[in-house]
Structures are given as structure tokens and as C-alpha cells.
Design a protein around this motif. Structure first.
Motif, PDB file in Angstrom:
ATOM      1  N   VAL A 176      27.415  37.467  33.409  1.00 15.47           N
ATOM      2  CA  VAL A 176      28.440  37.581  33.953  1.00 15.47           C
ATOM      3  C   VAL A 176      28.803  36.705  35.135  1.00 15.47           C
ATOM      4  CG1 VAL A 176      30.171  39.130  35.078  1.00 15.47           C
ATOM      5  CG2 VAL A 176      28.899  39.855  33.060  1.00 15.47           C
ATOM      6  N   GLY A 177      30.160  35.869  35.395  1.00 17.24           N
ATOM      7  CA  GLY A 177      30.240  34.908  36.315  1.00 17.24           C
ATOM      8  C   GLY A 177      31.061  35.679  37.447  1.00 17.24           C
ATOM      9  N   LEU A 178      31.382  34.764  38.611  1.00 16.98           N
ATOM     10  CA  LEU A 178      32.077  35.558  39.679  1.00 16.98           C
ATOM     11  C   LEU A 178      33.580  35.579  39.324  1.00 16.98           C
ATOM     12  CD1 LEU A 178      30.516  33.750  42.888  1.00 16.98           C
ATOM     13  CD2 LEU A 178      30.134  36.168  41.761  1.00 16.98           C
ATOM     14  N   ALA A 179      34.078  35.049  38.302  1.00 16.73           N
ATOM     15  CA  ALA A 179      35.389  35.035  37.681  1.00 16.73           C
ATOM     16  C   ALA A 179      35.484  36.032  36.715  1.00 16.73           C
ATOM     17  CB  ALA A 179      35.963  33.536  37.242  1.00 16.73           C
ATOM     18  N   ALA A 180      34.511  36.979  36.611  1.00 19.26           N
ATOM     19  CA  ALA A 180      34.413  37.915  35.622  1.00 19.26           C
ATOM     20  C   ALA A 180      34.276  37.399  34.261  1.00 19.26           C
ATOM     21  CB  ALA A 180      35.716  38.909  35.750  1.00 19.26           C
ATOM     22  N   GLU A 181      34.247  36.203  34.022  1.00 14.88           N
ATOM     23  CA  GLU A 181      34.013  35.695  32.797  1.00 14.88           C
ATOM     24  C   GLU A 181      32.364  35.798  32.323  1.00 14.88           C
ATOM     25  OE1 GLU A 181      32.202  32.413  34.919  1.00 14.88           O
ATOM     26  OE2 GLU A 181      33.691  33.885  35.234  1.00 14.88           O
ATOM     27  N   THR A 182      32.242  36.076  30.881  1.00 14.64           N
ATOM     28  CA  THR A 182      30.838  36.144  30.352  1.00 14.64           C
ATOM     29  C   THR A 182      30.282  34.740  29.759  1.00 14.64           C
ATOM     30  OG1 THR A 182      31.619  36.760  27.956  1.00 14.64           O
ATOM     31  CG2 THR A 182      31.346  38.573  29.826  1.00 14.64           C
ATOM     32  N   ARG A 183      29.399  34.669  30.024  1.00 12.61           N
ATOM     33  CA  ARG A 183      28.520  33.318  29.515  1.00 12.61           C
ATOM     34  C   ARG A 183      27.393  33.701  28.524  1.00 12.61           C
ATOM     35  NH1 ARG A 183      29.304  29.178  33.624  1.00 12.61           N
ATOM     36  NH2 ARG A 183      30.495  29.831  35.085  1.00 12.61           N
ATOM     37  N   ARG A 184      27.504  32.659  27.542  1.00 15.90           N
ATOM     38  CA  ARG A 184      26.405  32.807  26.639  1.00 15.90           C
ATOM     39  C   ARG A 184      24.874  32.694  27.240  1.00 15.90           C
ATOM     40  NH1 ARG A 184      28.346  28.374  22.418  1.00 15.90           N
ATOM     41  NH2 ARG A 184      29.038  27.484  24.496  1.00 15.90           N
ATOM     42  N   VAL A 185      23.964  33.332  26.342  1.00 19.64           N
ATOM     43  CA  VAL A 185      22.574  33.306  26.846  1.00 19.64           C
ATOM     44  C   VAL A 185      21.873  32.758  25.737  1.00 19.64           C
ATOM     45  CG1 VAL A 185      22.760  35.274  28.239  1.00 19.64           C
ATOM     46  CG2 VAL A 185      22.188  35.700  26.051  1.00 19.64           C
ATOM     47  N   VAL A 215      32.491  41.897  41.572  1.00 19.31           N
ATOM     48  CA  VAL A 215      33.226  41.567  40.672  1.00 19.31           C
ATOM     49  C   VAL A 215      33.897  42.812  39.885  1.00 19.31           C
ATOM     50  CG1 VAL A 215      33.116  39.983  38.445  1.00 19.31           C
ATOM     51  CG2 VAL A 215      31.596  39.316  40.333  1.00 19.31           C
ATOM     52  N   LEU A 216      33.328  43.750  39.498  1.00 19.51           N
ATOM     53  CA  LEU A 216      33.765  44.657  38.768  1.00 19.51           C
ATOM     54  C   LEU A 216      35.101  45.009  39.445  1.00 19.51           C
ATOM     55  CD1 LEU A 216      31.020  46.592  37.221  1.00 19.51           C
ATOM     56  CD2 LEU A 216      32.979  45.621  35.989  1.00 19.51           C
ATOM     57  N   GLU A 217      35.076  45.424  40.967  1.00 14.37           N
ATOM     58  CA  GLU A 217      36.058  45.895  41.817  1.00 14.37           C
ATOM     59  C   GLU A 217      37.209  44.892  42.099  1.00 14.37           C
ATOM     60  OE1 GLU A 217      36.724  48.525  45.854  1.00 14.37           O
ATOM     61  OE2 GLU A 217      34.768  48.070  45.243  1.00 14.37           O
ATOM     62  N   ALA A 218      36.792  43.689  42.394  1.00 15.87           N
ATOM     63  CA  ALA A 218      37.863  42.737  42.499  1.00 15.87           C
ATOM     64  C   ALA A 218      38.647  42.121  41.289  1.00 15.87           C
ATOM     65  CB  ALA A 218      37.253  41.484  43.316  1.00 15.87           C
ATOM     66  N   ARG A 219      37.908  42.036  40.268  1.00 17.91           N
ATOM     67  CA  ARG A 219      38.519  41.180  39.000  1.00 17.91           C
ATOM     68  C   ARG A 219      38.989  42.442  38.060  1.00 17.91           C
ATOM     69  NH1 ARG A 219      39.309  36.024  40.743  1.00 17.91           N
ATOM     70  NH2 ARG A 219      37.429  35.235  41.522  1.00 17.91           N
ATOM     71  N   GLY A 220      38.081  43.524  37.905  1.00 12.87           N
ATOM     72  CA  GLY A 220      38.470  44.533  37.205  1.00 12.87           C
ATOM     73  C   GLY A 220      38.962  45.853  37.515  1.00 12.87           C
ATOM     74  N   GLY A 221      39.289  45.925  38.898  1.00  9.48           N
ATOM     75  CA  GLY A 221      39.922  47.115  39.433  1.00  9.48           C
ATOM     76  C   GLY A 221      39.081  48.536  39.259  1.00  9.48           C
ATOM     77  N   ILE A 222      37.903  48.405  39.230  1.00  9.27           N
ATOM     78  CA  ILE A 222      37.070  49.463  39.168  1.00  9.27           C
ATOM     79  C   ILE A 222      36.534  49.664  40.635  1.00  9.27           C
ATOM     80  CG2 ILE A 222      34.844  50.370  38.378  1.00  9.27           C
ATOM     81  CD1 ILE A 222      37.054  49.695  36.393  1.00  9.27           C
ATOM     82  N   PRO A 223      36.866  50.890  41.358  1.00  9.24           N
ATOM     83  CA  PRO A 223      36.751  51.218  42.611  1.00  9.24           C
ATOM     84  C   PRO A 223      35.161  51.519  42.749  1.00  9.24           C
ATOM     85  CG  PRO A 223      37.993  53.051  41.771  1.00  9.24           C
ATOM     86  CD  PRO A 223      37.662  52.034  40.720  1.00  9.24           C
ATOM     87  N   LEU A 224      34.369  50.592  43.542  1.00  9.96           N
ATOM     88  CA  LEU A 224      32.884  51.063  43.571  1.00  9.96           C
ATOM     89  C   LEU A 224      32.492  50.759  44.981  1.00  9.96           C
ATOM     90  CD1 LEU A 224      31.374  48.852  40.557  1.00  9.96           C
ATOM     91  CD2 LEU A 224      31.754  51.532  40.760  1.00  9.96           C
ATOM     92  N   SER A 225      33.528  50.290  45.912  1.00  4.69           N
ATOM     93  CA  SER A 225      33.081  49.991  47.299  1.00  4.69           C
ATOM     94  C   SER A 225      32.656  51.213  47.955  1.00  4.69           C
ATOM     95  CB  SER A 225      34.062  49.233  47.891  1.00  4.69           C
ATOM     96  OG  SER A 225      35.242  50.299  48.139  1.00  4.69           O
TER      97      SER A 225
END
Length: 461
Positions: free
Chosen positions: A395-404, A339-349
Motif C-alpha cells: 500500500v502506498g501513501l496515496a492509498a493505492e495498492t502495488r504489485r508484489v 493512510v486509512l484515516e486520510a484516504r479512506g475515512g477510517i477514524p483511527l487517530s
């Protein structure tokens, strides 16, 4: 006369097979199927008539069950207030983790409070138990605690019926028990199931609280048939890394109280000592000005716990970069990295990722997603997160955050330990009552998390 016949039973999951096989088709475990002899029930026995059962209404006067205090507040907390007379508790844990030590301390505490207790061991001699009690400083002459060594469940059952009434009894362990009427070795599915049934029935008939010790498999599950966990009222797991001195007693099932409660203990020279404030202990060795370290405000049952999550992201020279995790779910880390790489552009692969939960704690709730993401971002940028900040959120797959659940409890615990900032998913004002002196930074998605951490970099030292 009953005719004996053979069955092939998996010792891991209890599945019954028509013939021997090297691999169980139910749980996929190898070399776990053994042949056991069972006695067929005569046809006449199945023709006996039953009697009518009296029915009761749902609404009625029912007093809450009485409680027997164990003398150890942390254990009482996990049990929901103490042991219930006539209840059966199953406790499992890795070898050498301290199960027998904890139960011996519990019985001695209860015996010193005037409760009659009994310790039945199938693994140690009376001399060994006495030596352990002397080493832990638990020996007392006038203590109403009886010790016995036996692996015959029928003898133990007869002792519970005929001896003077006991308030609590420990069986250590159920995998060493056997019934002479069953033609199979101790530890098999048939012996474990039948021995547990007889012991639980005797304890309930005499109104004694019984604690049964169970071995665990290499995967951490309690060995033997799953029906064993269904038969008892409470299931506890005693966990921890033997390289650490912390131990966690976790409630998995409880018919008389809440589940997912934990009690924290510290292994010392005189035995297991309670930890009244685990958050302060887990954070005692934190280092200043270190990138990749984030404090997560977690919740175990009703107890808030603050732990440090450490991440290290490094370039990889392998075709498949490593994803090593200690204390968290490896699959969830892989999902979060994607999710960080696909939605946030953070190269982790193309990078190795190492994640550790300090103190030997195991985190299972998804509320740690946002803290893990913050730790990965901090390690990637080599910028430390603010020392006085806590992070929690899903954190969801769409990079959204959810309440806990229960953010107030998490924030209150953080404020009590001196934290003055928090990063969490946005929520309605009525849902969160922030303690005085703690600033809330809302992140609705991972991009906002990145921006929030970037705005905090000047305060990170």
C-alpha cells in the motif's frame, strides 16, 4: 621496537575515538567505549616491496563449489544446498534460543555420515556438551566428532593446522576467543576481529567449513565490529520468541547461494525438529468467526509462508493512543493507519491499535500492508474476514495498492492449504496464473479493499 599506544573503541559499532566518551557519536550507544592497547607497526615494515599479481579473465571454466550436506534439509535449504569446504559461516541469535543445540545436532548428523567434525567451545566444558548430547540422544561411540574447550584462538588455529583434517568445525563463540599477542580482553573489537581473521584463514587453508557463533546486542544485531560480517561468507540469524516453540533460521548474507531463505524448526524435548510445512503449522490454531484476523500469504526467500495477522482496535482513554506491534514494523503500522484515516475515512487517530503476527514470526516485506489493512478494517467493523481468504499486497501513501513479487507462489501455497479466495493488487493476466479453485479479488486501492471486504461479509462465517 613497536611502541604500544591506546585507542578508544566502541564495542557496539567499532568506531575509533581519540578520547573516552560516555556516548558513541557514531551509533549513539552509551557506555560502550573502552580503551584498548594496539601495537604500532614499525616504519621498516611498511617499506617492504610487493610482488606482481597475476590477473584472470572474467570468462573461464569454473566448476560450481562442492557441497557438504548437514543432514538437516532445512539447514541445507538456508545455506543454498549445504556447507562449502573452506567457507566461513557466522550464526547469531539471542541467548538460549538454541544455537548450540542446532550446531551440535548438525555436527552429529555430519559425523554419522562419515565427515570428521570438531566442536571448540569457549563457554561450556566437555562434560556439559556431553550431557547435552546425551539428553538429545546424539551420543554414539564410533562418531568422528572431537570436542575441545579453549578460548585461545591461536591454540585452535594450531589444532586446525596440525590435527587430522576436519570437514567442519564449530567455534562457540567468537566473543570468548582471544589472541595472546593482543593486549585487550576477550570480546573487544580488536580481539574479535583478529581472532576471526586467524580462524577463517586457517579454515580456508585446510579446506574446512567453519561455523562461528556470535553473540547479539539488545537490538538483535551481532555484537562486535561490523567487519566480522564482511569477513565471513555466510551470515545466519537464529530467531524466535522463547515463549513460542518455533525457531526460524534466516540467511542474511550468502556468497554461495540465495539470501533471505529461511528454515523453520520446532523446539521439542529431544532438540530441534524440522518443520516441513510451516504454513500448515502456523495456521493450525486459527479460530473461527473472529474479527481482526487475516491470513497473509508471505514469501521468505523462495519459500511461501502463510501466517495469521491479528489486529485489535479499541477506543483509547490516553492523549497519545498506543500502537503496539509484535512481529511487524511499528513505523509501517503508523503509516498505514494514517493512510486509512486520510484516504479512506477510517477514524483511527483516537484509538489504540494492537497488532500481532501469530506464531512468533517476524515479517519484513511490504507485501503485508494489504493484509494488515484488512485486519484493521475487520476489527473496526467487528466483521470477520472469510476464513478461506488470503490477502497480500503493498500500500502506498496515496492509498493505492502495488504489485508484489511472485504472486503465483503465494497463490499456489494458499490453494494447497484449501483457500479458495484471494485479495491482491490488480495485475496483468500474463503475470498471474491462478491455481484452479481459487477466486481472485483485485483491489486497486484501499477504498476497493473496503468494498471487497463488505461484499464478502455474508461469507465470513
Amino acid at each position: 621496537m613497536a611502541r604500544p599506544k591506546s585507542q578508544f573503541i566502541c564495542q557496539e559499532c567499532g568506531a575509533v575515538h581519540s578520547k573516552w566518551s560516555g556516548k558513541c557519536s557514531q551509533c549513539n550507544s552509551w557506555n560502550s567505549i573502552t580503551e584498548e592497547t594496539v601495537t604500532a607497526t614499525p616504519g621498516a615494515a611498511g617499506k617492504a616491496k610487493g610482488s606482481q599479481i597475476n590477473m584472470h579473465k572474467l570468462v573461464g571454466e569454473t566448476a560450481p563449489p562442492p557441497r557438504l550436506s548437514t543432514g538437516i534439509p532445512e539447514m541445507d535449504r538456508v545455506l543454498g544446498g549445504g556447507l562449502v569446504p573452506g567457507s566461513a559461516t557466522l550464526i547469531g541469535g539471542d541467548p538460549g534460543i538454541g544455537k548450540s543445540t542446532l550446531l551440535l545436532q548438525t555436527l552429529c548428523k555430519m559425523a554419522m555420515a562419515g565427515q570428521d567434525a570438531a566442536y571448540f567451545s569457549g563457554e561450556e566444558s566437555v562434560e556439559q556438551i556431553r550431557m547435552r548430547g546425551s539428553r538429545l540422544g546424539l551420543a554414539a561411540n564410533d562418531m568422528p566428532l572431537g570436542l575441545a574447550t579453549s578460548t585461545n584462538a591461536a591454540d585452535i588455529t594450531a589444532s586446525l593446522y596440525t590435527a587430522q583434517p576436519v570437514a567442519v568445525a564449530v567455534i562457540d563463540s567468537i566473543q570468548t576467543m582471544f589472541l595472546p599477542s593482543i593486549e585487550s580482553s576477550p570480546g573487544t573489537v580488536s580481539q574479535v576481529r583478529a581472532s576471526a581473521f586467524e580462524l577463517i584463514r586457517a579454515a580456508k587453508a585446510k579446506g574446512a567449513a567453519i561455523i562461528i557463533v556470535g553473540h547479539v546486542t539488545k537490538d538483535g544485531a551481532i555484537a562486535g565490529p561490523k567487519v566480522l560480517e564482511h569477513m565471513v561468507d555466510t551470515v545466519l540469524h537464529f530467531e524466535g520468541d522463547r515463549s513460542h516453540h518455533f525457531r526460524i533460521l534466516r540467511c542474511i548474507k550468502n556468497r554461495f547461494g540465495p539470501t533471505d531463505e529461511i528454515g523453520v524448526f520446532e523446539m521439542k524435548g529431544h532438540g530441534l525438529a524440522e518443520v516441513a510445512n510451516p504454513s500448515e503449522l502456523f495456521l493450525a490454531d486459527r479460530q473461527d468467526n473472529v474479527s481482526g484476523a487475516v491470513v497473509f500469504a508471505g514469501l521468505e526467500g523462495t519459500r511461501p509462508i502463510l501466517v495469521e495477522i491479528q489486529a485489535l482496535v479499541a477506543p483509547s482513554t490516553m492523549a497519545n493512543p498506543r500502537r503496539n506491534v509484535v512481529g511487524w514494523d511499528q513505523g509501517r503500522l503508523s503509516m498505514l493507519a494514517a493512510v486509512l484515516e486520510a484516504r479512506g475515512g477510517i477514524p483511527l487517530s483516537g484509538r489504540d491499535i494492537f497488532l500481532n503476527v501469530a506464531g512468533g514470526v517476524k515479517i519484513t516485506e511490504p507485501a503485508a500492508d494489504l493484509a494488515v489493512a484488512a485486519a484493521l478494517l475487520s476489527s473496526m467493523s467487528d466483521l470477520p474476514c472469510p476464513r478461506s481468504c488470503v490477502v497480500f499486497g503493498e500500500v502506498g501513501l496515496a492509498a493505492e495498492t502495488r504489485r508484489v513479487a511472485h504472486p503465483d507462489l503465494r497463490l499456489k501455497e494458499a490453494a494447497k492449504l484449501g483457500f479458495d479466495q484471494a485479495i491482491l493488487p490488480p495485475a496483468k493476466a500474463k503475470d498471474i496464473s491462478a491455481p484452479d479453485g481459487i477466486a481472485l479479488n483485485y483491489a486497486s486501492d484501499l477504498n476497493q479493499l473496503i468494498a471487497t471486504l463488505g461484499g464478502m461479509k455474508d461469507n465470513s462465517l
